[in-house]
Design a protein around this motif. Sequence first.
Motif, PDB file in Angstrom:
ATOM      1  N   ASN A  51       0.826  -1.213   0.000  1.00 17.71           N
ATOM      2  CA  ASN A  51       0.000   0.000   0.000  1.00 17.71           C
ATOM      3  C   ASN A  51       0.859   1.261   0.000  1.00 17.71           C
ATOM      4  N   LEU A  52       1.943   1.236   0.762  1.00 18.84           N
ATOM      5  CA  LEU A  52       2.830   2.398   0.835  1.00 18.84           C
ATOM      6  C   LEU A  52       3.432   2.703  -0.529  1.00 18.84           C
ATOM      7  N   GLU A  53       3.940   1.691  -1.202  1.00 20.05           N
ATOM      8  CA  GLU A  53       4.510   1.897  -2.537  1.00 20.05           C
ATOM      9  C   GLU A  53       3.451   2.408  -3.522  1.00 20.05           C
ATOM     10  N   LYS A  54       2.245   1.841  -3.435  1.00 14.74           N
ATOM     11  CA  LYS A  54       1.160   2.290  -4.305  1.00 14.74           C
ATOM     12  C   LYS A  54       0.798   3.749  -4.028  1.00 14.74           C
ATOM     13  N   SER A  55       0.774   4.133  -2.752  1.00 12.24           N
ATOM     14  CA  SER A  55       0.454   5.520  -2.384  1.00 12.24           C
ATOM     15  C   SER A  55       1.503   6.475  -2.931  1.00 12.24           C
ATOM     16  N   GLY A 101       8.839   6.129  15.790  1.00  9.11           N
ATOM     17  CA  GLY A 101       8.621   4.691  15.689  1.00  9.11           C
ATOM     18  C   GLY A 101       8.385   4.192  14.275  1.00  9.11           C
ATOM     19  N   VAL A 102       8.132   5.092  13.322  1.00 12.58           N
ATOM     20  CA  VAL A 102       7.942   4.677  11.927  1.00 12.58           C
ATOM     21  C   VAL A 102       9.301   4.374  11.302  1.00 12.58           C
ATOM     22  N   ASN A 103       9.371   3.291  10.538  1.00 11.08           N
ATOM     23  CA  ASN A 103      10.616   2.846   9.929  1.00 11.08           C
ATOM     24  C   ASN A 103      10.909   3.683   8.676  1.00 11.08           C
ATOM     25  N   GLN A 104      11.842   4.624   8.793  1.00  8.28           N
ATOM     26  CA  GLN A 104      12.173   5.499   7.672  1.00  8.28           C
ATOM     27  C   GLN A 104      12.916   4.756   6.561  1.00  8.28           C
ATOM     28  N   LEU A 105      13.677   3.724   6.907  1.00 10.25           N
ATOM     29  CA  LEU A 105      14.366   2.921   5.891  1.00 10.25           C
ATOM     30  C   LEU A 105      13.361   2.227   4.974  1.00 10.25           C
ATOM     31  N   GLU A 106      12.248   1.788   5.551  1.00 10.23           N
ATOM     32  CA  GLU A 106      11.204   1.142   4.766  1.00 10.23           C
ATOM     33  C   GLU A 106      10.576   2.140   3.795  1.00 10.23           C
ATOM     34  N   ILE A 107      10.384   3.382   4.259  1.00  4.75           N
ATOM     35  CA  ILE A 107       9.826   4.427   3.394  1.00  4.75           C
ATOM     36  C   ILE A 107      10.799   4.746   2.261  1.00  4.75           C
ATOM     37  N   ALA A 113      10.557   2.075  -0.348  1.00  2.51           N
ATOM     38  CA  ALA A 113       9.294   2.171  -1.094  1.00  2.51           C
ATOM     39  C   ALA A 113       9.347   3.327  -2.093  1.00  2.51           C
ATOM     40  N   ILE A 114       9.945   4.456  -1.701  1.00  6.71           N
ATOM     41  CA  ILE A 114      10.087   5.599  -2.620  1.00  6.71           C
ATOM     42  C   ILE A 114      10.911   5.194  -3.835  1.00  6.71           C
ATOM     43  N   VAL A 123      19.988  10.406  -5.378  1.00  8.47           N
ATOM     44  CA  VAL A 123      18.689  10.677  -5.983  1.00  8.47           C
ATOM     45  C   VAL A 123      17.794   9.433  -5.894  1.00  8.47           C
ATOM     46  N   PRO A 124      16.483   9.652  -5.720  1.00  9.07           N
ATOM     47  CA  PRO A 124      15.844  10.953  -5.499  1.00  9.07           C
ATOM     48  C   PRO A 124      16.241  11.557  -4.149  1.00  9.07           C
ATOM     49  N   VAL A 125      16.023  12.849  -4.011  1.00  9.79           N
ATOM     50  CA  VAL A 125      16.314  13.522  -2.749  1.00  9.79           C
ATOM     51  C   VAL A 125      15.211  13.179  -1.754  1.00  9.79           C
TER      52      VAL A 125
END
Length: 509
Positions: A5-9, A79-85, A88-89, A123-125
């Motif tokens: 869902n995160l990647e789709k968003s 607590g949110v995993n920034q590496l996961e974000i 996904a980006i 990149v991306p930034v």
Amino acid sequence: MYTENLEKSIYTLITETSTNLPKDVRRAIAKAKKAENAGTRAAMSLDTIANNIQMADDKVSPICQDTGLPTFKIKTPIGVNQLEIKAAIKRAIAAATNDAKLRPNSVDSLTGENSGDNLGAGVPVMKFEQWENDYIEMKLILKGGGCENKNIQYSLPAELEGLGRAGRDLDGIRKCILHSVYQAQGQGCSAGFIGVGIGGDRSSGYDLAKEQLFRSVEDVNPDAKLAELEDYIVEKANTLGIGTMGFGGEATLLGCKIGVMHRIPASFYVSVAYNCWAYRRMAIDISPATGEITNWHYQDGEKIEFKQQETIEEEVKEVVRLEAPITEEKIRSLKVGDVVSISGRMYTGRDAIHHHLMSHDAPVDLDGQIIYHCGPVMQKDAEGNWHVRAAGPTTSIREEPYQGDIMKKFGIRAVIGKGGMGPKTLAALEEHGGVYLNAIGGAAQYYADCIKGVDGVDLMEFGIPEAMWHLRVEEFTAVVTMDSHGNSLHADVDKSSLEKLALHKERVF
């Protein structure tokens, strides 16, 4: 499920940012369009821009072929995993590039090799910040190279052309911001928007300036003095006569947003982030539990739907028809201000092509032909055929060191780009018998619609944006802004706008 869902968003955010201008930007363009004088080159340009906005929205295709360097600003709860974000980006960026929502723009700075998927070192930034809210906020701006190259930073005190001394005070800041609009001319695809950062160091000042571009066009600065300065800049910038695409006219600047931060005593920077009319920034809120979008930003007020119109027939009384190969006699009959409609063949050529042609033979016979400064968004179908998804002009001034020599070497009669070129090219046009044609910057869907087929491609080793594409076009419209008689609309507008800039030399704040 969260990861999917995160990647789709994020993919949806990228697509929406690239293809659909926000409501506040549309309203600003509609206001400028209404205020422009009918029957002028500026009015024709704004009509084309309006057409392009609607076409991109309808087709879900890039507004401008230069989809820039994606810059994400993300705020996350603790607590949110920034590496996961981050992961996904990157996946979403690669997928959007594959689907022609983004142009492959990531190039190795040492080798010049294009990664092909908009990924690479740095990149991306992605800039992360933690906050106290319980949802993820993700902002994205797609800022193309043409407007990015018109960013400027001033170190006060400074001497400014036309305005004199700018001191370390609010009036000095005023002069810097006005000068930033003047120096951009039409090369950043005016009418534009600017974000201004006062203070900081060289890097944080630019970051603050770009951050201002995420503000609503219609908001009011909470600092009364800065609110007054923002209104002043927009008002006075629109008296400079630079106009849309630098053609002259009433609309030069559509918005100014200013932020301020502390600095050290020795340094006083005013940093300006210039953005073209294709003001592509969007933001969403994401659920940290599901990865789904819970809210879209910039949704207040009316969304202007631009009516499709035949801009040439409505705005221009006489159009000159061109088809390559073009004779020198035909070229010398053209003059600044003429509107041309091109059918037949043209070839794309950007930085890598021009550099290559200085020391190599051309892969095709260019005698009498047309070079288009364009790095298109291309997509290959299942049968292996290429299709143009977006194809507006790039800023031409980068080719100034090469252009005149290449035209004379290969017999090229016309070049198409945006923003104009300099004295070396102008002299070559007069000597050789050539013209510079200004297309409407950012109008990537409008011009893609004029391209009826891709007949071939050379020098693909330079990457998709830099390759030489053989394009078959019909009724491709541009304006003669530099002719074979020594005339340059760009030089004329620069001179007249500098004279008007000088009228604002006296202290105001």
